[in-house]
Design an enzyme around this catalytic site. Structure first.
Site, PDB file in Angstrom:
ATOM      1  N   TYR A  97     -27.500  74.173 -56.108  1.00 11.92           N
ATOM      2  CA  TYR A  97     -27.136  75.070 -55.070  1.00 11.92           C
ATOM      3  C   TYR A  97     -28.465  74.956 -54.042  1.00 11.92           C
ATOM      4  CZ  TYR A  97     -23.324  77.105 -56.982  1.00 11.92           C
ATOM      5  OH  TYR A  97     -22.057  77.075 -57.438  1.00 11.92           O
TER       6      TYR A  97
ATOM      7  N   PHE B  13     -23.126  87.856 -61.356  1.00  7.85           N
ATOM      8  CA  PHE B  13     -21.524  88.176 -60.796  1.00  7.85           C
ATOM      9  C   PHE B  13     -21.128  86.730 -60.575  1.00  7.85           C
ATOM     10  CE2 PHE B  13     -24.925  88.455 -57.441  1.00  7.85           C
ATOM     11  CZ  PHE B  13     -24.422  87.428 -56.529  1.00  7.85           C
TER      12      PHE B  13
END
Length: 401
Positions: free
Chosen positions: A122, A401
């Protein structure tokens, strides 16, 4: 065939989630998982890639508020990111990430955040490692507090936990950057729920409340992994979340978790690196602490993010920010009491990725400079920026999450 990227229709979302699960080696979205996720992730906050009308990749963004120094900001919680094995290395993920950042910007959410299944991915998209995560694997036999614990601990059911735990969470969240908002539905369906598929061979969830004079100051929920060998227990307490609003409650909480009978180990896959516990025990090594990456942060609107954050007293600094994927962010920003865009000469220059690492207070500008990630153009600017961004405690995100 051309890859089409678009939000899935309502009746296409589950199929797109199945594609993401294929990427993670499962390929199944159970009915109970679908019922929970369809309420947490509207199709309008998802992007799917289609090849010949079939979903081959997905990304989504939960809607959160993230605590930051001095307040909170709307935050896109990036999740469900996956490309099926047959479509890797075609640029699909990059196209999804770019489009998602444009969407998040249009929603007026200045920041995005995620937990990375692969940490190397990322940074390419402007996400910086912002809140390191601790892990503990404590040896119960060697665990000993320097001072005896006070207070009382009682086990409660999920309904009472729903009443008692959220106020504790909110009191802690008000003092710590990196923590995500939780509404009642999120508590019920994501934190306190206990589907059998989540247990992975361990027990049901147990919910423990720490009280002083009838007031709840801390809580934990955990499972027990039962294991025996040659007539002796080798069982483990697996802590899912443990939070306390005071040191005395933290001491009581961990004393309780290490006092459960027939246990040899207490493990926590998410451990607060700002915890006082290593200073409360005689032998910090017994905690078996490790540090790894945790929450990754992306500044989608640098101007809004810098204006919303509070700063320590000190002279202001002008940052020149580079941003390849979000060109609207490239420019100069003054940080301090008069934060905002400026045409003034830059004191420091850095990439948006590395600014994200400093934003919550997880890494200071001295560390960025030593790593060669900051260009100091005015002497003393690194020190000034470090003082401005300093926080009392490191950021902490207990929510994967």
């Amino acid at each position: 065939m051309t890859i089409e990227i678009r939000p899935p229709a309502e009746d296409e979302l589950r199929g797109a989630m199945v594609a993401a699960e294929v990427a993670f080696g499962s390929g199944v979205v159970e009915d109970e998982d679908w019922e929970r996720e369809r309420k947490s992730l509207p199709a309008s906050r998802a992007l799917a890639a289609y090849d010949g009308g079939k979903p081959v990749a997905l990304t989504g963004a939960y809607k959160f508020d993230l605590s930051i120094p001095g307040g909170e900001l709307p935050c896109a919680g990036v999740t469900w990111v996956g490309v099926i094995p047959t479509h890797r290395r075609r640029g699909i993920l990059r196209d999804l990430m770019r489009r998602e950042l444009e969407d998040v910007h249009s929603w007026g959410e200045p920041i995005a955040a995620l937990w990375a299944s692969e940490a190397a991915i990322y940074g390419r998209f402007g996400y910086g490692h912002a809140a390191p995560n601790g892990q503990a694997k404590s040896d119960r036999a060697r665990f000993a507090l320097r001072e005896e614990a006070a207070g009382s601990v009682r086990l409660v059911d999920a309904d009472e936990a729903l009443e008692l735990f959220p106020p504790v969470y909110e009191r802690v969240r008000a003092t710590r950057s990196g923590m995500l908002s939780r509404d009642e539905r999120w508590w019920k369906e994501h934190r306190l729920a206990d589907p059998e598929s989540w247990r992975r061979g361990a027990s049901v969830k147990f919910y423990a409340a720490v009280e002083f004079d009838g007031a709840v100051e801390g809580y934990a929920y955990y499972r027990v992994k039962d294991e025996w060998e040659d007539g002796f227990s080798k069982s483990e307490v697996r802590v899912i979340e443990a939070l306390a609003t005071s040191v005395r409650a933290e001491r009581a909480l961990w004393s309780f978790l290490h006092g459960i009978d027939l246990i040899v180990r207490v493990s926590a896959s998410i451990f607060d690196l700002g915890s006082a516990l290593p200073l409360l025990v005689h032998d910090p090594r017994a905690l078996g602490l490790r540090v790894g990456d945790g929450l990754w942060l992306r500044l989608v609107d640098v101007d809004a993010a810098l204006r919303a954050r509070s700063y320590r007293p000190g002279r202001s600094v002008v940052l020149e920010v580079r941003d390849e994927l979000c060109p609207w962010n490239a420019g100069r920003y003054r940080v301090g009491d008069d934060a905002g865009q400026t045409e003034d000469t830059a004191d420091l220059a850095l990439d948006v990725t590395d600014l994200a690492s400093a934003y919550l207070g997880g890494f200071d500008f001295h560390r960025l400079a030593r790593a060669g990630l900051v260009d100091e153009r005015i002497d003393g600017a690194v020190e000034a920026a470090t003082l401005l961004f300093r926080t009392d405690l490191p950021p902490y995100c207990p929510e994967v999450f």
